[in-house]
Design a protein around this motif. Structure first.
Motif, PDB file in Angstrom:
ATOM      1  N   PRO A 126     -41.254  13.875 -20.085  1.00  0.00           N
ATOM      2  CA  PRO A 126     -41.117  13.708 -18.518  1.00  0.00           C
ATOM      3  C   PRO A 126     -39.962  14.309 -18.115  1.00  0.00           C
ATOM      4  N   GLY A 127     -39.912  14.454 -16.515  1.00  0.00           N
ATOM      5  CA  GLY A 127     -38.820  14.956 -15.814  1.00  0.00           C
ATOM      6  C   GLY A 127     -38.768  16.475 -15.645  1.00  0.00           C
ATOM      7  N   LYS A 128     -39.756  17.223 -16.272  1.00  0.00           N
ATOM      8  CA  LYS A 128     -39.744  18.723 -15.901  1.00  0.00           C
ATOM      9  C   LYS A 128     -40.043  18.938 -14.501  1.00  0.00           C
ATOM     10  N   LYS A 129     -39.884  20.247 -14.291  1.00  0.00           N
ATOM     11  CA  LYS A 129     -40.323  20.791 -12.908  1.00  0.00           C
ATOM     12  C   LYS A 129     -41.374  21.619 -13.114  1.00  0.00           C
ATOM     13  N   VAL A 130     -42.339  21.212 -12.539  1.00  0.00           N
ATOM     14  CA  VAL A 130     -43.898  21.807 -13.109  1.00  0.00           C
ATOM     15  C   VAL A 130     -44.189  22.576 -11.635  1.00  0.00           C
ATOM     16  N   GLY A 131     -44.666  23.850 -11.531  1.00  0.00           N
ATOM     17  CA  GLY A 131     -45.609  24.414 -10.464  1.00  0.00           C
ATOM     18  C   GLY A 131     -46.882  24.570 -10.699  1.00  0.00           C
ATOM     19  N   ILE A 132     -47.719  24.386  -9.920  1.00  0.00           N
ATOM     20  CA  ILE A 132     -49.247  24.673  -9.905  1.00  0.00           C
ATOM     21  C   ILE A 132     -49.669  25.524  -8.803  1.00  0.00           C
ATOM     22  N   VAL A 133     -50.133  26.573  -9.302  1.00  0.00           N
ATOM     23  CA  VAL A 133     -50.656  27.810  -8.246  1.00  0.00           C
ATOM     24  C   VAL A 133     -52.077  27.278  -8.017  1.00  0.00           C
ATOM     25  N   GLY A 134     -52.312  27.070  -6.534  1.00  0.00           N
ATOM     26  CA  GLY A 134     -53.556  27.058  -6.288  1.00  0.00           C
ATOM     27  C   GLY A 134     -53.886  25.701  -6.244  1.00  0.00           C
ATOM     28  N   LEU A 135     -54.615  25.096  -5.190  1.00  0.00           N
ATOM     29  CA  LEU A 135     -55.144  23.671  -4.924  1.00  0.00           C
ATOM     30  C   LEU A 135     -56.557  23.613  -4.962  1.00  0.00           C
ATOM     31  N   GLY A 136     -57.302  23.899  -5.820  1.00  0.00           N
ATOM     32  CA  GLY A 136     -58.744  23.805  -5.739  1.00  0.00           C
ATOM     33  C   GLY A 136     -59.285  22.831  -6.977  1.00  0.00           C
ATOM     34  N   GLY A 137     -60.511  23.124  -7.593  1.00  0.00           N
ATOM     35  CA  GLY A 137     -60.985  22.362  -8.698  1.00  0.00           C
ATOM     36  C   GLY A 137     -60.058  22.131  -9.782  1.00  0.00           C
ATOM     37  N   LEU A 138     -59.331  23.161 -10.225  1.00  0.00           N
ATOM     38  CA  LEU A 138     -58.578  23.128 -11.110  1.00  0.00           C
ATOM     39  C   LEU A 138     -57.022  22.474 -10.835  1.00  0.00           C
ATOM     40  N   GLY A 139     -56.506  23.062  -9.513  1.00  0.00           N
ATOM     41  CA  GLY A 139     -55.254  22.769  -9.244  1.00  0.00           C
ATOM     42  C   GLY A 139     -55.219  21.313  -8.798  1.00  0.00           C
ATOM     43  N   HIS A 140     -56.270  20.725  -8.212  1.00  0.00           N
ATOM     44  CA  HIS A 140     -55.662  19.397  -7.759  1.00  0.00           C
ATOM     45  C   HIS A 140     -55.797  18.428  -8.930  1.00  0.00           C
ATOM     46  N   VAL A 141     -56.558  18.480  -9.943  1.00  0.00           N
ATOM     47  CA  VAL A 141     -56.433  17.751 -11.307  1.00  0.00           C
ATOM     48  C   VAL A 141     -55.033  18.112 -11.866  1.00  0.00           C
ATOM     49  N   GLU A 165     -52.460  17.760   2.266  1.00  0.00           N
ATOM     50  CA  GLU A 165     -53.404  17.032   1.170  1.00  0.00           C
ATOM     51  C   GLU A 165     -52.366  17.005  -0.195  1.00  0.00           C
ATOM     52  N   ALA A 166     -51.753  18.062  -0.529  1.00  0.00           N
ATOM     53  CA  ALA A 166     -51.054  18.118  -1.665  1.00  0.00           C
ATOM     54  C   ALA A 166     -49.948  17.243  -1.615  1.00  0.00           C
ATOM     55  N   LYS A 167     -49.306  16.918  -0.522  1.00  0.00           N
ATOM     56  CA  LYS A 167     -48.194  15.937  -0.787  1.00  0.00           C
ATOM     57  C   LYS A 167     -48.819  14.484  -0.461  1.00  0.00           C
ATOM     58  N   GLN A 168     -49.505  14.340   0.614  1.00  0.00           N
ATOM     59  CA  GLN A 168     -49.688  13.017   0.885  1.00  0.00           C
ATOM     60  C   GLN A 168     -51.043  12.336   0.303  1.00  0.00           C
ATOM     61  N   CYS A 169     -51.944  13.314  -0.351  1.00  0.00           N
ATOM     62  CA  CYS A 169     -52.945  12.735  -0.805  1.00  0.00           C
ATOM     63  C   CYS A 169     -52.942  12.766  -2.371  1.00  0.00           C
ATOM     64  N   LEU A 170     -52.201  13.993  -2.904  1.00  0.00           N
ATOM     65  CA  LEU A 170     -52.311  14.153  -4.404  1.00  0.00           C
ATOM     66  C   LEU A 170     -50.898  13.695  -5.027  1.00  0.00           C
ATOM     67  N   GLY A 171     -49.776  13.606  -4.043  1.00  0.00           N
ATOM     68  CA  GLY A 171     -48.612  13.166  -4.654  1.00  0.00           C
ATOM     69  C   GLY A 171     -47.526  14.122  -5.002  1.00  0.00           C
ATOM     70  N   ALA A 172     -47.906  15.602  -4.634  1.00  0.00           N
ATOM     71  CA  ALA A 172     -46.947  16.639  -4.995  1.00  0.00           C
ATOM     72  C   ALA A 172     -45.521  16.362  -4.192  1.00  0.00           C
ATOM     73  N   ASP A 173     -44.483  17.001  -4.813  1.00  0.00           N
ATOM     74  CA  ASP A 173     -43.256  16.640  -4.486  1.00  0.00           C
ATOM     75  C   ASP A 173     -42.834  17.796  -3.401  1.00  0.00           C
ATOM     76  N   TYR A 174     -43.267  18.893  -3.689  1.00  0.00           N
ATOM     77  CA  TYR A 174     -42.892  20.206  -2.852  1.00  0.00           C
ATOM     78  C   TYR A 174     -43.960  21.033  -2.581  1.00  0.00           C
ATOM     79  N   PHE A 175     -43.887  22.002  -1.797  1.00  0.00           N
ATOM     80  CA  PHE A 175     -45.139  22.814  -1.247  1.00  0.00           C
ATOM     81  C   PHE A 175     -44.419  24.179  -0.980  1.00  0.00           C
ATOM     82  N   LEU A 176     -44.963  25.188  -1.542  1.00  0.00           N
ATOM     83  CA  LEU A 176     -44.401  26.555  -1.177  1.00  0.00           C
ATOM     84  C   LEU A 176     -45.620  27.561  -0.740  1.00  0.00           C
ATOM     85  N   VAL A 177     -45.376  27.717   0.376  1.00  0.00           N
ATOM     86  CA  VAL A 177     -46.421  29.021   1.037  1.00  0.00           C
ATOM     87  C   VAL A 177     -46.162  30.433   0.209  1.00  0.00           C
TER      88      VAL A 177
END
Length: 302
Positions: A126-141, A165-177
Motif C-alpha cells: 500500500p501507499g503507491k501512487k497509481v494512475g488510471i487512464v479512462g473512467l469507463g467499465g474497466l477504469g471505475h473498477v 464522479e471520480a472523486k466523490q463517487c469512486l474515491g479518487a484522490d486526484y483528477f487530471l484532464v
C-alpha cells in the motif's frame, strides 16, 4: 468432468453469473445451489506451460465463451440463454455478499485490472501512487480496487465532466484532464504505476511523462488502431510499458474473493432482454454507468 449450471442472471456475451442446478459426477468443488460465474474462458489445451501454471488465458488454443469455435466445430454464444453447460475448470465461486448482477462484470473487467495490479505488487504494498487512464467499465473498477488496496489514485481522462464522479463517487484522490497541458505538466513524474484502460486510439507519450523514473505503464484497453509510443519518455525515464489480458482461473477466483472481502462490485444497470436494442443505442452514445447487465431469467434477487 463437467459442471452443468443454470444461470439466472446474465451479462452481455461473456460475464455470466447464476446458480448451479446440475453437477457432473466427477465434479468435486461445486454443488447444487452454489452461486457461480463464468468469464471469458470456456476451454484451453490443459497441456501447455501456461495451462499448467494457471495462466490459461495465454494458451494458444484457448476458446472463449463468445464468438469461439470449439474443436468439434460448435460455436460459443456467450450468456444469451437461461442455461449454460460449462467445464468446471472454468467456473468460479461468487462470494455470498456480492449481488450477482453487480458481480458479473468482475469476471472480465474486474480480472482485467486486478491481474496487472497483482503483477505490479499493488495488492501487498500500500501507499503507491497509481494512475488510471479512462473512467469507463474497466477504469471505475480499477479505481475501486486501487483505493481498497490502500493507494493514492489519480484518474486521467479527456472528460472534465467526470471529475466529480471520480472523486466523490469512486474515491479518487486526484483528477487530471489529459488535454490540459498545464495540469499534465504539474503531474510529471508523480506516479508509480499507471493502468491505461482506454480503447480509443491515443498517444502514450503524455501518459508516460506522468510516471516516476522506473515507473510502469500497463495497457489493458484494446484500441482498434495502433497506439503511439514515443521513445524519449521511455529512455529518459527508464520506464516500462507492458500489456495484460484478463487472468487465469486461479487468479480469477482470487480476484472474486478479494472483491468479496472489500465489497467491490461494478456499477451496473439491470435490463430485461426486451430492452437490449435500446441499451445498445445508449451504449453507442456512451450513455451507461458503467455496464448493462441482462436479466435473462427475469429475477435479480440473487
Amino acid at each position: 468432468m463437467f459442471c452443468i449450471e443454470r444461470f439466472m442472471l446474465h451479462i452481455c456475451r461473456h460475464e455470466i453469473t447464476g446458480v448451479i442446478t446440475k453437477v457432473g459426477s466427477n465434479v468435486k468443488n461445486f454443488k447444487l445451489g452454489d452461486r457461480v460465474g463464468v468469464g471469458c474462458l470456456a476451454a484451453s489445451c490443459l497441456e501447455c506451460e501456461f495451462c499448467k501454471n494457471s495462466q490459461e488465458n495465454y494458451c494458444d488454443q484457448i476458446q472463449f465463451t463468445y464468438n469461439g469455435i470449439f474443436w468439434d466445430g460448435s460455436i460459443t454464444y456467450g450468456g444469451y440463454s437461461e442455461m449454460l453447460v460449462a467445464d468446471h475448470r472454468y467456473v468460479v465461486h461468487v462470494p455470498d455478499n456480492l449481488p450477482m448482477d453487480a458481480a458479473a462484470p468482475l469476471l472480465c473487467a474486474g480480472i482485467t485490472v486486478f491481474s496487472p495490479m497483482k503483477d505490479c505488487q499493488l495488492l501487498e504494498s500500500p501507499g503507491k501512487k497509481v494512475g488510471i487512464v479512462g473512467l469507463g467499465g474497466l477504469g471505475h473498477v480499477a479505481v475501486k480496487m486501487a483505493k481498497a488496496f490502500g493507494h493514492q489514485v489519480t484518474v486521467i481522462s479527456t472528460s472534465p465532466s467526470k471529475e466529480n464522479e471520480a472523486k466523490q463517487c469512486l474515491g479518487a484522490d486526484y483528477f487530471l484532464v489529459s488535454t490540459d497541458a498545464k495540469l499534465m505538466q504539474r503531474g510529471k513524474r508523480t506516479l508509480d504505476v499507471i493502468l491505461d484502460t482506454v480503447s480509443a486510439k491515443h498517444s502514450l507519450g503524455p501518459i508516460l511523462e506522468l510516471l516516476k523514473v522506473n515507473g510502469t505503464l500497463v495497457v489493458v484497453g484494446a484500441p482498434d488502431r495502433p497506439i503511439e509510443l514515443p521513445s524519449f519518455p521511455l529512455i529518459f525515464g527508464k520506464r516500462a510499458v507492458k500489456g495484460s489480458m484478463t487472468g487465469g482461473m486461479e487468479e480469477t477466483q482470487e480476484m472474486m474473493d478479494v472483491c468479496g472481502k472489500h465489497n467491490i462490485t461494478c456499477d451496473v444497470e439491470l435490463i430485461k432482454p426486451d430492452k437490449i436494442n435500446q441499451a445498445l443505442d445508449r451504449l453507442a452514445r456512451n450513455d451507461v454507468r458503467y455496464r448493462f447487465v441482462i436479466d435473462i431469467a427475469g429475477t435479480s434477487k440473487l
